[in-house]
Scaffold this motif. Structure first.
Motif, PDB file in Angstrom:
ATOM      1  N   SER A 163      -4.925   8.186   2.689  1.00 17.27           N
ATOM      2  CA  SER A 163      -4.678   6.958   1.942  1.00 17.27           C
ATOM      3  C   SER A 163      -3.330   6.345   2.315  1.00 17.27           C
ATOM      4  O   SER A 163      -2.423   7.024   2.798  1.00 17.27           O
ATOM      5  N   VAL A 164      -3.215   5.068   2.067  1.00 15.74           N
ATOM      6  CA  VAL A 164      -1.956   4.358   2.299  1.00 15.74           C
ATOM      7  C   VAL A 164      -0.878   4.937   1.386  1.00 15.74           C
ATOM      8  O   VAL A 164       0.269   5.117   1.806  1.00 15.74           O
ATOM      9  N   LYS A 165      -1.234   5.255   0.174  1.00 16.20           N
ATOM     10  CA  LYS A 165      -0.285   5.835  -0.772  1.00 16.20           C
ATOM     11  C   LYS A 165       0.306   7.129  -0.213  1.00 16.20           C
ATOM     12  O   LYS A 165       1.523   7.344  -0.278  1.00 16.20           O
ATOM     13  N   ARG A 167       0.498   8.080   2.938  1.00 19.27           N
ATOM     14  CA  ARG A 167       1.339   7.764   4.099  1.00 19.27           C
ATOM     15  C   ARG A 167       2.689   7.203   3.673  1.00 19.27           C
ATOM     16  O   ARG A 167       3.724   7.522   4.262  1.00 19.27           O
TER      17      ARG A 167
END
Length: 177
Positions: A163-165, A167
């Motif tokens: 997920s972007v979170k 990363r």
């Protein structure tokens, strides 16, 4: 709750053995529906009332199935009601699913995404996840808007987070180190 798990185990194992692999998917669907009903405290309270008889409780659960239940399922449900084990039905459903998965060499996987994932997209993702977790996966999608983008996949106690979170958290940790 360990006690319910202990109570549920013999019921799940007996039903799995009695089903002998035939129609386990349908039985699992019924068990999931029964577990949902049995997890309602009002239903449990009514089922335990001395004014409600066995047949009324069984008809309540049979009504959830939207049709005639096979003899195996009726007998199983009767044994659960007779032994006052309705509260254990949610755990029976979980353990039955685990037995089916063990037999098939599969596992349940929760795919968390910030956005809905179509069946076609899920089928594209499936081979990658099955290779990563080294087994067949039964995927179910859950929405978690806090992920921002990407997916987080949980199989038992294993997690795969793209997920972007996640990363952003990794970048934050690297910058503050």
């Amino acid at each position: 709750m360990a006690e319910l798990a202990t109570i549920a185990r013999p019921y799940a194992e007996a039903l799995f053995k009695a089903a002998a692999g035939a129609g386990v998917e349908q039985i699992q669907q019924w068990l999931d529906a029964f577990a949902t009903v049995a997890s309602n405290e009002d239903v449990l309270r009514v089922a335990q009332s001395p004014k409600v008889n066995r047949e009324q409780v069984l008809s309540l659960f049979a009504g959830v199935a939207n049709g005639e239940l096979p003899v195996l399922v009726k007998n199983f449900l009767g044994a659960v009601v007779d032994n006052d084990r309705l509260a254990a039905l949610p755990q029976v459903a979980v353990q039955f699913r685990d037995l089916v998965n063990d037999k098939e060499g599969a596992a349940d996987a929760d795919v968390f995404s910030a956005f809905p994932i179509s069946e076609a997209e899920l089928e594209v993702l499936r081979p990658t996840l099955e290779k990563r977790f080294e087994r067949k996966l039964n995927l179910s999608v859950k929405i978690d808007e806090s992920l921002i983008g990407g997916v987080r996949v949980v199989v038992g106690d294993e997690e795969f987070d793209t997920s972007v979170k996640a990363r952003l958290e990794q970048m934050k940790a690297a910058l503050t180190a």
